[in-house]
Design an enzyme around this catalytic site. Sequence first.
Site, PDB file in Angstrom:
ATOM      1  N   LYS C  30     -18.487   2.901   6.733  1.00  0.00           N
ATOM      2  CA  LYS C  30     -18.317   2.203   8.006  1.00  0.00           C
ATOM      3  C   LYS C  30     -19.726   2.012   8.561  1.00  0.00           C
ATOM      4  O   LYS C  30     -20.449   2.990   8.787  1.00  0.00           O
ATOM      5  CB  LYS C  30     -17.479   3.062   8.964  1.00  0.00           C
ATOM      6  N   GLY C  33     -23.352   0.810  14.927  1.00  0.00           N
ATOM      7  CA  GLY C  33     -24.357   1.459  15.758  1.00  0.00           C
ATOM      8  C   GLY C  33     -25.756   0.909  15.563  1.00  0.00           C
ATOM      9  O   GLY C  33     -25.945  -0.242  15.156  1.00  0.00           O
ATOM     10  N   GLY C  66     -19.262  -4.698  18.092  1.00  0.00           N
ATOM     11  CA  GLY C  66     -18.999  -4.677  19.529  1.00  0.00           C
ATOM     12  C   GLY C  66     -20.040  -5.441  20.350  1.00  0.00           C
ATOM     13  O   GLY C  66     -19.693  -6.250  21.227  1.00  0.00           O
ATOM     14  N   ASP C 185     -13.725   2.202  12.388  1.00  0.00           N
ATOM     15  CA  ASP C 185     -13.632   3.527  11.767  1.00  0.00           C
ATOM     16  C   ASP C 185     -12.268   3.708  11.116  1.00  0.00           C
ATOM     17  O   ASP C 185     -12.148   4.185   9.977  1.00  0.00           O
ATOM     18  CB  ASP C 185     -13.829   4.624  12.832  1.00  0.00           C
ATOM     19  N   LYS C 244     -13.344   9.672  15.836  1.00  0.00           N
ATOM     20  CA  LYS C 244     -14.092   9.675  14.572  1.00  0.00           C
ATOM     21  C   LYS C 244     -13.664  10.845  13.687  1.00  0.00           C
ATOM     22  O   LYS C 244     -13.459  10.695  12.470  1.00  0.00           O
ATOM     23  CB  LYS C 244     -15.602   9.729  14.834  1.00  0.00           C
TER      24      LYS C 244
END
Lengths: 285, 285, 285, 285, 285, 285
Positions: C30, C33, C66, C185, C244
């Site tokens: 995944k 970030g 995002g 996730d 998570k």
Amino acid sequence: MQISNSDRAKVLVQALPYIQTHAGKTVVVKYGGSAMVDEVLKDAVMCDIVLMQLVGIRVVLVHGGGKEIDAMLKKVGKQSRFVDGMRCTDRETIDIVQMVLAGKVNKDLVQLLERHSGRAVGLCGLDDGMLRAEKLAAPEDLGYVGEITAVNPAPLNNATQNGYVPIVAPLAGGEHGEVYNINADVAAARIAAELKAEKLILMTDVRGLLRDKDDENTLIPVVNASEVPKLQKQGIITGGMIPKVDCCVDAVRRGVGRAHIIDGRIPHSILIELFSDEGIGTMFY
Amino acid sequence: MQISNSDRAKVLVQALPYIQTHAGKTVVVKYGGSAMVDEVLKDAVMCDIVLMQLVGIRVVLVHGGGKEIDAMLKKVGKQSRFVDGMRCTDRETIDIVQMVLAGKVNKDLVQLLERHSGRAVGLCGLDDGMLRAEKLAAPEDLGYVGEITAVNPAPLNNATQNGYVPIVAPLAGGEHGEVYNINADVAAARIAAELKAEKLILMTDVRGLLRDKDDENTLIPVVNASEVPKLQKQGIITGGMIPKVDCCVDAVRRGVGRAHIIDGRIPHSILIELFSDEGIGTMFY
Amino acid sequence: MQISNSDRAKVLVQALPYIQTHAGKTVVVKYGGSAMVDEVLKDAVMCDIVLMQLVGIRVVLVHGGGKEIDAMLKKVGKQSRFVDGMRCTDRETIDIVQMVLAGKVNKDLVQLLERHSGRAVGLCGLDDGMLRAEKLAAPEDLGYVGEITAVNPAPLNNATQNGYVPIVAPLAGGEHGEVYNINADVAAARIAAELKAEKLILMTDVRGLLRDKDDENTLIPVVNASEVPKLQKQGIITGGMIPKVDCCVDAVRRGVGRAHIIDGRIPHSILIELFSDEGIGTMFY
Amino acid sequence: MQISNSDRAKVLVQALPYIQTHAGKTVVVKYGGSAMVDEVLKDAVMCDIVLMQLVGIRVVLVHGGGKEIDAMLKKVGKQSRFVDGMRCTDRETIDIVQMVLAGKVNKDLVQLLERHSGRAVGLCGLDDGMLRAEKLAAPEDLGYVGEITAVNPAPLNNATQNGYVPIVAPLAGGEHGEVYNINADVAAARIAAELKAEKLILMTDVRGLLRDKDDENTLIPVVNASEVPKLQKQGIITGGMIPKVDCCVDAVRRGVGRAHIIDGRIPHSILIELFSDEGIGTMFY
Amino acid sequence: MQISNSDRAKVLVQALPYIQTHAGKTVVVKYGGSAMVDEVLKDAVMCDIVLMQLVGIRVVLVHGGGKEIDAMLKKVGKQSRFVDGMRCTDRETIDIVQMVLAGKVNKDLVQLLERHSGRAVGLCGLDDGMLRAEKLAAPEDLGYVGEITAVNPAPLNNATQNGYVPIVAPLAGGEHGEVYNINADVAAARIAAELKAEKLILMTDVRGLLRDKDDENTLIPVVNASEVPKLQKQGIITGGMIPKVDCCVDAVRRGVGRAHIIDGRIPHSILIELFSDEGIGTMFY
Amino acid sequence: MQISNSDRAKVLVQALPYIQTHAGKTVVVKYGGSAMVDEVLKDAVMCDIVLMQLVGIRVVLVHGGGKEIDAMLKKVGKQSRFVDGMRCTDRETIDIVQMVLAGKVNKDLVQLLERHSGRAVGLCGLDDGMLRAEKLAAPEDLGYVGEITAVNPAPLNNATQNGYVPIVAPLAGGEHGEVYNINADVAAARIAAELKAEKLILMTDVRGLLRDKDDENTLIPVVNASEVPKLQKQGIITGGMIPKVDCCVDAVRRGVGRAHIIDGRIPHSILIELFSDEGIGTMFY
């Protein structure tokens, strides 16, 4: 030779049902004794193997080499002590054994088969970790004499699938990188079991199992594995025959179709066993 | 070792383009010299080979074994005469050579590679008639020293396709069933040519081709095959370097991408050659 | 960089056993970030993925997006309401989400990986019906936020078998042709489970699971899935860590070998995790 | 519908020779115009494609999306300038184009085809570097409007071999990682050429090439590529028809069997073209 | 014919779900009755079979040939006696039966299908020992009328895998080399069972199973195999219908998906059954 | 039989080089004459074929059936007129010919071979359009006597690849769906040519080509195709020998390795030809 063409044709035709039976099956031959020494017999064995390969049998040849090892040890001035027929094998000896078996006997056989138009690769138990062993448990320390703990059939299957006869020198690798000498009969039996062979054939210098070991006319042609203890008690299986019979029984128990002790002194004994009605030697099932 | 994780990652990432370049290609390594004697170097070479195999390179290893042959000949009380660096090889000697190369050195390497989690089979030029030879034409009779006449790549291709590193002892079969000793550099070069290898790597005990053979700082990193005659005339290629350079030139002429003479005394010299910018030793193209 | 050739070789060799372990296995990453924002980190991740692919690992990359979604929504003058960290997603929003994830972020990553000599195809959950979903059950209506009901591994297996890294945008199709936004996730965890992956790696912006969330030195390196409830009760797993960790536990329960929460802010954190002893971040098993 | 079973059977049987002709061949369809807007027509096209796939035709669908792009640009308050029918495409615009084409239109079509029991994957020219482009040479700077320089058929072949209809958004990657907008007709023509397609079908909103553009009864059913210059001189090929005819001629010149301009406003126009005697629209050969 | 292009397209599209259902499945058709006599019907059946093959159905055709046998017997001046609708078959008769079925009817059908662009091979139960039989147990000696004891699907599977429609004459081999005549319905049912066919279709000269055998409007469209005894008791299944229904029930019990008795007098009755909603005739499940 | 085991082994071993030579090659046998009538000879031929198949030869058997045709024609009260040894074949006659050859003789041979543990399928020239023909040009109208215009090897290759001996009845299809009778020697020769067979073997009722046709001791063992005109001029090739020799010459000219006219009255004449030094009959090359 005065065999007529008509008789030749008959022979081929009569071999037909045997060829049909064996085609596509695996036969493991332990090659040793006179058949490995006498030049005429050697040629005959090579012919037999090439013929087997041609009619679709997957052949694996496991060989010994006691005489060649003796000769080489003698050359380097080393004498072997034997315990119960097994050679006490120190570090120097195992090196000689490895050299002779995997380097000389094995590769010479490869070349000999090629000269009979066969296709072969020479392997030993070290190749792709084919044979794993540990020290043979024995009352007396025999050094690098091993007992097989695992068989990896991959290099043998790769060889036969690529159209080769794998010729195998009976050496095995130990856990710490040491090398063990393995009895060739035992190696052949375990390999036959792992490959789910149809047949294991041990070539020897005797007619087979004899009811009276001094009378070749007392051959026992067929033995059920379950009769063996009784035969041993009766003293019919004795001496050098014991480990050979044990190999046959072990192979049969592990799923090999039939195991044979045949007389390697007879030319083409393998062909006679495979492609005739009478068979030859003693068969265990 | 005090290499940080971050540096480790950088090293791996910087090796990336080299791995991409070599993946799926064939590299033939002639293994010999100190790298075959020193235990640390031996381990390093094995690691290099396993790593090459893992990133998708097809590796073929051709080995020598002069020291082991000498030791065995000495053991049996036989002394070799050398002519122009080549061993006069009578019948008894070729038997010893075969035993040592194909039986001992070869199978020991197989076992060593397996212990580093590689997968190998030990072959020699007799297997499936891989190397055919005739007597080397020479002013003086050298006995069973051969010159390659044909290479059959089938057993090598079968081995690499089945996931094995073929390890090759440089023996060859003659027309009449005799066995010839072949120079390992030459065998590697001819095999590389037959396999259309991307690279031939000759491991030696020198830095590479030196402009001044007494000054390791005068390494010639790259040589065009066409410059070789001039370099020979200039006395830069001399002595034992001549046959090695000839092998490289011959391989390149027969279609091998690049041929390298590298310094086997440096640990992981193969990896450094393959996976870094600088290269190592002398490259012929 | 001043890493010597010798050190480079050592690093490669020390990576060897890890490469051997992972070769042929599937790793689902995944990606999100900082590692998706910082240009240096992005390049590092691409290198890591290409290297994994080269040493024979089947990599699947699932990405979020995002920030890009926020930017686009802002551009069209739309503001998202968040409930429990999840975006309320009306019809207009899901259209933007689909466009940004499947059209922009996804295909840009495909192009970026190709520029690092990787080979990729950009897929989303709609391709060959890879991800099926229904509306996420929640106290408040979240609109087109979905819960996965079925995973079809065919398009992923086809991609990896053809030598591609499938890059996956976490969208899913509903029963009536509607499209759902899926937490990346969760999508990665479910895909890893369906592919019986060896590893699930969640790249985050934290060191891993910390005993004291304000002290990076209190990293918990290894967690048994069964300990999770206790750690949650103790307040060690809180806030954004809860979902998570749930993903990791769910993946492990469904047959994934190991699940990792790693720090994507460290360059090459994936390589360090895969190819070194120490590992990085927190591992669930 | 009142078609009798007997008539149904007749129709199927009369389609037989056409099915036999096309089975195993590749057909590239440029999908656009009314057929992409009207819901009934959309369903009809999806049915046609699934049917083609079922009778063994390899279908590749290349789509446009002008209206959806306009709508999205409007939403973000951006207005496009057009030069010769081509959109001036600045950085912000190409981002929107990419999002809409590859993220929305493309994946929506994938989902729609799946809902008709077809199997599809949504690709764009960036996937596996399928389409490479450079800036279109034009009198006026058009920004990110590209001209195809290379087509990589691998991702399309992989898709069709795995049983998918590849649906392609006409974007292409540039040398420096930039993205170009490609005319969908041109992309379809170049892909058809690269795949050595049997047919290129351009769906339009006109009957085909008309001798008198205001009279639909003057359809020219068949045009030899060599006649095109004359037709252009005669003013029969004008305006928006020019680039479409050029695509057809280019495709035929590059080895595509036949190229068709058909009327997408007629339901099932593709089927009628493929499976009936009369054909529909204008065919170039 | 005045079917519009638009209607043609609709028919094809409406056949779509049926094609999807049957693709890749096996359908065994017993071909006989009027459909084998009337030239128009014969052509229609051939078209149906070629179409089935094209959309991916594996078709096996089993044929009868009573009329042709009668004609030939008459020609040689031989009259058959019938017992319970079965021909008493002496040695001379079975020879004629074999000649007519395997030599004339079978090969004529092969040629006819080829002329409709199908690909066929003509087999009988003797080929590769496809059908084994023993003498049918009956109150009266019927001679060479056989009962199937074993079915070898190999020649049928080889044929369909090579793209052929196997056309099968219902003869079977006995243990001693004798040949048996087999009822074609029974042969088709047993072959369907052995191939785990999706469908068995018996072409007859009746509408199907009728509640009132004199009123074609009383067709029973669907029968559960378990209802058959009751229907027989009610006198609904009588006369020649009994063995046909038995074949259907037997096939279904042995794993065939569905068995159908259809009216071969209707052109394209097979297509109508396979590719329309209404079906035709009586279906057993 | 009193052949010793040792002699049996010798025979097998002496057959070895012949087996090696023929393995994997194609041999087309025209089967006819006494060898098709005498029960002992028939069994012998079947054995020969099974043996050939077992040692890896691809065998194709083409048969005649004149006697069976005569018998059947007689049964229906029809008499044939012969012109130059060829039967005038009207519509009724060709039907009988087809029935007898493809239905009776062919399938009986299939069954007979199966009873000798061979695996066979019975084909005729109509299967998959294997043989295409047109009316033979002749001074007098011979009716349905054909001349081969094309050979489709697909059904033969499919059969041999699936492990079958294809047994072929010499019928051919015409352009308009008519059937032609083909001379079996000619059919065999053309099939051999199309398959690039190693050997064509014509079984006859004579020793071979005799210098003096009344003295069997004047056999000409080997004939070069180029010598044939001279031999014909010398009156050595006359009568029924002419078309047979023409077949052999034609086959050799079209690429068949060797063509043989052998004496089918000698049991196992095929084996003797294939597997012995002396050969049998007359060989054309």
